[in-house]
Design a protein around this motif. Sequence first.
Motif, PDB file in Angstrom:
ATOM      1  N   LEU A   1       0.848  -1.188   0.000  1.00  0.00           N
ATOM      2  CA  LEU A   1       0.000   0.000   0.000  1.00  0.00           C
ATOM      3  C   LEU A   1       0.881   1.234   0.000  1.00  0.00           C
ATOM      4  N   ALA A   2       0.708   2.056  -1.025  1.00  0.00           N
ATOM      5  CA  ALA A   2       1.457   3.307  -1.120  1.00  0.00           C
ATOM      6  C   ALA A   2       0.502   4.428  -1.506  1.00  0.00           C
ATOM      7  N   VAL A   3       0.567   5.534  -0.789  1.00  0.00           N
ATOM      8  CA  VAL A   3      -0.235   6.708  -1.136  1.00  0.00           C
ATOM      9  C   VAL A   3       0.707   7.877  -1.369  1.00  0.00           C
ATOM     10  N   ARG A   4       0.338   8.723  -2.297  1.00  0.00           N
ATOM     11  CA  ARG A   4       1.143   9.898  -2.621  1.00  0.00           C
ATOM     12  C   ARG A   4       0.228  11.115  -2.721  1.00  0.00           C
ATOM     13  N   GLY A   5       0.547  12.155  -1.961  1.00  0.00           N
ATOM     14  CA  GLY A   5      -0.200  13.401  -2.023  1.00  0.00           C
ATOM     15  C   GLY A   5      -1.651  13.256  -1.613  1.00  0.00           C
ATOM     16  N   LEU A   6      -1.943  12.346  -0.690  1.00  0.00           N
ATOM     17  CA  LEU A   6      -3.330  12.049  -0.321  1.00  0.00           C
ATOM     18  C   LEU A   6      -3.919  13.200   0.497  1.00  0.00           C
ATOM     19  N   THR A   7      -4.969  13.807  -0.046  1.00  0.00           N
ATOM     20  CA  THR A   7      -5.661  14.904   0.626  1.00  0.00           C
ATOM     21  C   THR A   7      -7.154  14.583   0.685  1.00  0.00           C
ATOM     22  N   VAL A   8      -7.711  14.680   1.898  1.00  0.00           N
ATOM     23  CA  VAL A   8      -9.133  14.403   2.128  1.00  0.00           C
ATOM     24  C   VAL A   8      -9.685  15.531   2.978  1.00  0.00           C
ATOM     25  N   SER A   9     -10.880  15.987   2.635  1.00  0.00           N
ATOM     26  CA  SER A   9     -11.479  17.085   3.397  1.00  0.00           C
ATOM     27  C   SER A   9     -12.920  16.754   3.728  1.00  0.00           C
TER      28      SER A   9
ATOM     29  N   SER B   1      -1.939  16.174   1.827  1.00  0.00           N
ATOM     30  CA  SER B   1      -0.765  15.803   1.046  1.00  0.00           C
ATOM     31  C   SER B   1       0.099  14.748   1.745  1.00  0.00           C
ATOM     32  N   VAL B   2      -0.543  13.659   2.160  1.00  0.00           N
ATOM     33  CA  VAL B   2       0.166  12.608   2.892  1.00  0.00           C
ATOM     34  C   VAL B   2       0.799  11.618   1.926  1.00  0.00           C
ATOM     35  N   ASP B   3       2.061  11.343   2.149  1.00  0.00           N
ATOM     36  CA  ASP B   3       2.774  10.266   1.466  1.00  0.00           C
ATOM     37  C   ASP B   3       3.014   9.150   2.475  1.00  0.00           C
ATOM     38  N   ALA B   4       2.846   7.912   2.046  1.00  0.00           N
ATOM     39  CA  ALA B   4       3.141   6.769   2.910  1.00  0.00           C
ATOM     40  C   ALA B   4       3.439   5.567   2.044  1.00  0.00           C
ATOM     41  N   THR B   5       4.416   4.775   2.463  1.00  0.00           N
ATOM     42  CA  THR B   5       4.807   3.581   1.715  1.00  0.00           C
ATOM     43  C   THR B   5       5.015   2.447   2.708  1.00  0.00           C
ATOM     44  N   PHE B   6       4.070   1.540   2.757  1.00  0.00           N
ATOM     45  CA  PHE B   6       4.131   0.458   3.739  1.00  0.00           C
ATOM     46  C   PHE B   6       4.884  -0.736   3.162  1.00  0.00           C
TER      47      PHE B   6
ATOM     48  N   LEU C   1      -7.396   7.837   6.461  1.00  0.00           N
ATOM     49  CA  LEU C   1      -6.369   7.389   5.518  1.00  0.00           C
ATOM     50  C   LEU C   1      -6.721   6.010   4.968  1.00  0.00           C
ATOM     51  N   LEU C   2      -7.104   5.079   5.851  1.00  0.00           N
ATOM     52  CA  LEU C   2      -7.482   3.751   5.366  1.00  0.00           C
ATOM     53  C   LEU C   2      -8.702   3.809   4.461  1.00  0.00           C
ATOM     54  N   LYS C   3      -9.711   4.567   4.880  1.00  0.00           N
ATOM     55  CA  LYS C   3     -10.948   4.630   4.098  1.00  0.00           C
ATOM     56  C   LYS C   3     -10.723   5.303   2.746  1.00  0.00           C
ATOM     57  N   ALA C   4      -9.880   6.327   2.709  1.00  0.00           N
ATOM     58  CA  ALA C   4      -9.582   6.985   1.434  1.00  0.00           C
ATOM     59  C   ALA C   4      -8.775   6.061   0.531  1.00  0.00           C
ATOM     60  N   ALA C   5      -7.854   5.305   1.137  1.00  0.00           N
ATOM     61  CA  ALA C   5      -7.057   4.359   0.343  1.00  0.00           C
ATOM     62  C   ALA C   5      -7.944   3.290  -0.281  1.00  0.00           C
ATOM     63  N   LEU C   6      -9.014   2.920   0.425  1.00  0.00           N
ATOM     64  CA  LEU C   6      -9.940   1.893  -0.068  1.00  0.00           C
ATOM     65  C   LEU C   6     -11.034   2.470  -0.959  1.00  0.00           C
ATOM     66  N   GLY C   7     -11.128   3.789  -1.045  1.00  0.00           N
ATOM     67  CA  GLY C   7     -12.185   4.411  -1.834  1.00  0.00           C
ATOM     68  C   GLY C   7     -13.506   4.514  -1.103  1.00  0.00           C
TER      69      GLY C   7
ATOM     70  N   ARG D   1     -11.281  11.176  -2.086  1.00  0.00           N
ATOM     71  CA  ARG D   1     -10.087  11.987  -1.853  1.00  0.00           C
ATOM     72  C   ARG D   1     -10.100  13.186  -2.785  1.00  0.00           C
ATOM     73  N   LEU D   2      -9.627  14.313  -2.291  1.00  0.00           N
ATOM     74  CA  LEU D   2      -9.531  15.509  -3.124  1.00  0.00           C
ATOM     75  C   LEU D   2      -8.392  15.391  -4.123  1.00  0.00           C
ATOM     76  N   SER D   3      -7.315  14.772  -3.684  1.00  0.00           N
ATOM     77  CA  SER D   3      -6.166  14.593  -4.571  1.00  0.00           C
ATOM     78  C   SER D   3      -5.324  13.443  -4.054  1.00  0.00           C
ATOM     79  N   GLY D   4      -4.405  13.005  -4.861  1.00  0.00           N
ATOM     80  CA  GLY D   4      -3.495  11.953  -4.464  1.00  0.00           C
ATOM     81  C   GLY D   4      -3.729  10.663  -5.224  1.00  0.00           C
ATOM     82  N   THR D   5      -2.763   9.770  -5.121  1.00  0.00           N
ATOM     83  CA  THR D   5      -2.829   8.477  -5.786  1.00  0.00           C
ATOM     84  C   THR D   5      -2.657   7.365  -4.760  1.00  0.00           C
ATOM     85  N   VAL D   6      -3.240   6.217  -5.074  1.00  0.00           N
ATOM     86  CA  VAL D   6      -3.136   5.033  -4.229  1.00  0.00           C
ATOM     87  C   VAL D   6      -2.744   3.858  -5.111  1.00  0.00           C
ATOM     88  N   THR D   7      -1.720   3.124  -4.709  1.00  0.00           N
ATOM     89  CA  THR D   7      -1.354   1.904  -5.418  1.00  0.00           C
ATOM     90  C   THR D   7      -1.271   0.757  -4.428  1.00  0.00           C
TER      91      THR D   7
END
Length: 262
Positions: free
Chosen positions: A19-27, A36-41, A60-66, A70-76
């Motif tokens: 799980l990797a997120v880049r620039g994750l922004t949620v409002s 703008s959270v980056d994380a690489t597990f 963060l978990l809920k945004a990563a799962l959709g 999210r306002l911006s950012g990528t999830v892989t």
Amino acid sequence: MDARPLLPSNEPDVASSPLAVRGLTVSYGEKPALFSVDATFPPAAMSAIVGPNGAGKSTLLKAALGIVPRLSGTVTVFGEPLARARSRIAYVPQRASVDWDFPARVMDVVLMGLYGELGFLGRVKAQHRARATDALDRVGMADFADRQIGQLSGGQQQRVFLARALVQDAALTLLDEPFAGVDAATERAIVAVLKTLKADEKAVVAVHHDLSTVPDTFDHVLLVNVRRMAEGPVATAFTAEALQATYGGRLAVAQLDRVAPR
């Protein structure tokens, strides 16, 4: 506060990260829950997401799962977009978010973990029940298969939801506060099961609130308070300096001495 200097440089590779997120922004409204959270597990590891109440850990978990937009950012997930890798993920939500009055047996709840395999009208076969029974046995709940889920204690309910995740045989398991409101025996049982996943080269990422158990339970930690404050192996990222930055200096010195090096 810009916490970038606290970040270790030896991050896992994004392409191999479960799980990797880049620039994750949620409002939520005008207030950012994450910015703008980056994380690489890392793979084959147990990772904790730690921070104060309202820091955006569950978001963060809920945004990563959709689950939340999210306002911006990528999830892989293992280097692939979420849409192509969703079947490789199991998710255990917070107990408080579940309707425990829903009339379902323990076995039915665990079999729900096979929905992606069975489909909406798929017939449950003996092999599926065997897998569900095995998952219940792993969490010590096989004798409760016919019990109504609402009749169980909080710790028992959490074990059942872990069994629902186990039956999926997922490469990545995400858990939101798995130890909240459970007794010590249940916590030990859950930790033991999660460590078997790690031993099987699977990844575990859990939102966690008990700072004192992080060093003994987890390999990797993400400290977050709307922004990413620090991330890396527990031995290098879970420090008194990073914790004070994450918690805004609200942790007592005695508490820090018990959980993190200076």
